[in-house]
Write an enzyme that holds these catalytic residues in place. Structure first.
Site, PDB file in Angstrom:
ATOM      1  N   SER A 184       0.835  -1.197   0.000  1.00 63.23           N
ATOM      2  CA  SER A 184       0.000   0.000   0.000  1.00 63.23           C
ATOM      3  C   SER A 184       0.877   1.257   0.000  1.00 63.23           C
ATOM      4  O   SER A 184       1.623   1.486  -0.942  1.00 63.23           O
ATOM      5  CB  SER A 184      -0.958  -0.037   1.192  1.00 63.23           C
ATOM      6  OG  SER A 184      -1.944   0.951   1.088  1.00 63.23           O
ATOM      7  N   ASP A 189     -10.157  -4.563  -4.481  1.00 63.72           N
ATOM      8  CA  ASP A 189      -9.525  -3.642  -3.539  1.00 63.72           C
ATOM      9  C   ASP A 189     -10.394  -2.394  -3.424  1.00 63.72           C
ATOM     10  O   ASP A 189     -10.585  -1.670  -4.408  1.00 63.72           O
ATOM     11  CB  ASP A 189      -8.128  -3.286  -4.061  1.00 63.72           C
ATOM     12  CG  ASP A 189      -7.316  -2.470  -3.071  1.00 63.72           C
ATOM     13  OD1 ASP A 189      -7.915  -1.792  -2.213  1.00 63.72           O
ATOM     14  OD2 ASP A 189      -6.071  -2.501  -3.175  1.00 63.72           O
ATOM     15  N   HIS A 223      -7.792  -5.359  -0.485  1.00 65.30           N
ATOM     16  CA  HIS A 223      -6.633  -4.476  -0.336  1.00 65.30           C
ATOM     17  C   HIS A 223      -5.503  -5.138   0.441  1.00 65.30           C
ATOM     18  O   HIS A 223      -4.330  -4.936   0.119  1.00 65.30           O
ATOM     19  CB  HIS A 223      -7.056  -3.182   0.361  1.00 65.30           C
ATOM     20  CG  HIS A 223      -5.939  -2.182   0.494  1.00 65.30           C
ATOM     21  ND1 HIS A 223      -5.287  -1.660  -0.598  1.00 65.30           N
ATOM     22  CD2 HIS A 223      -5.349  -1.629   1.590  1.00 65.30           C
ATOM     23  CE1 HIS A 223      -4.354  -0.814  -0.190  1.00 65.30           C
ATOM     24  NE2 HIS A 223      -4.369  -0.786   1.128  1.00 65.30           N
TER      25      HIS A 223
END
Length: 250
Positions: A101, A194, A224
């Site tokens: 991320s 996601d 995610h």
């Protein structure tokens, strides 16, 4: 369990980290926003490295996990400098950056700072430039005025803050506006369910990277976090392929 150690930055910040020596290149895991080295992906990666005799470095950014500092003071530039300092302190000559991320944004900045050290990169739901595309125009105005904004946190009871310093630093370090000058191998893992990072962003990042050795893997039912056993298996295979490629090339 490998002992947690602390590296002291020039201003006294103490950065918690775990390191296991072994064959290289060294795997360096960069957590996401408000995450730390105790997460499932970091733990699985470290355990794999220990059992396989591979070198691996985990860390907590300042203000996160067991590192000292206030999260409100954290910025991408500040955390990049901590990663660079740890790599230098451990005298690592070649590393594979694995960014989850926000860590996928940070790995691009570390690669820019250490062009001769970073061998390859793996992005897991990489989120470069999310202070731009992930923040509403109204909220940008509040942040620009020095206010902290709070959003619902799907992973815990407390809202997720975005502090004005982090946002301003992010806007000063946008990566997708011009070619990213990295020529090594890059692998991008992206779930298509996601809810945080649009899966199309992986394609945009792939196009922006100068390297021709970029592969994008979509996991159709992946969210995610990409932390299910099947997702972790994809990550471990990807790491193994890059490490073997490095050793074959050597």
């Amino acid at each position: 369990m490998t002992e947690i150690r602390f590296h002291e930055m020039p201003d006294g910040r103490r950065i918690a980290h775990r390191f296991t020596p072994g064959q290289g290149p060294t795997l360096v895991f960069l957590p996401g926003y408000m995450s730390d080295m105790a997460g499932s992906k970091a733990t699985a990666l470290f355990d794999m490295a220990v059992h396989a005799g591979r070198a691996c470095l985990l860390l907590d950014y300042s203000g996160c996990g067991q590192s000292s500092g206030d999260f409100a003071d954290g910025t991408l530039s500040r955390w990049r400098d901590e990663v660079v300092a740890l790599i230098a302190a451990a005298a690592l000559d070649k590393v594979v950056l694995i960014g989850s991320s926000m860590g996928g944004w940070l790995m691009l900045m570390v690669a820019e700072a250490l062009p001769d050290t970073v061998h390859s990169m793996i992005g897991i739901a990489a989120a470069p430039d999310f202070t731009d595309w992930g923040v509403a125009q109204m909220d940008k105005g509040l942040l620009a005025d020095g206010e902290t904004i709070y959003e619902d946190n799907p992973y815990g009871p407390e809202p997720t803050p975005t502090h004005p310093g982090f946002w301003a630093d992010g806007q000063a370090n946008l990566q997708l506006e011009s070619p990213i000058g990295f020529d090594g191998p890059v692998r991008l893992l992206q779930g298509q369910r996601d809810a945080e990072v649009p899966w199309e962003l992986a394609l945009r990042l792939s196009e922006t990277l100068r390297s021709d050795d970029v592969q994008v893997t979509f996991i159709k039912d992946g969210d995610h976090r990409l932390s299910r056993e099947s997702d972790l298996a994809v990550l471990m295979r990807t790491v193994a392929e890059l490490v073997l490629a490095r050793e074959t090339a050597a």
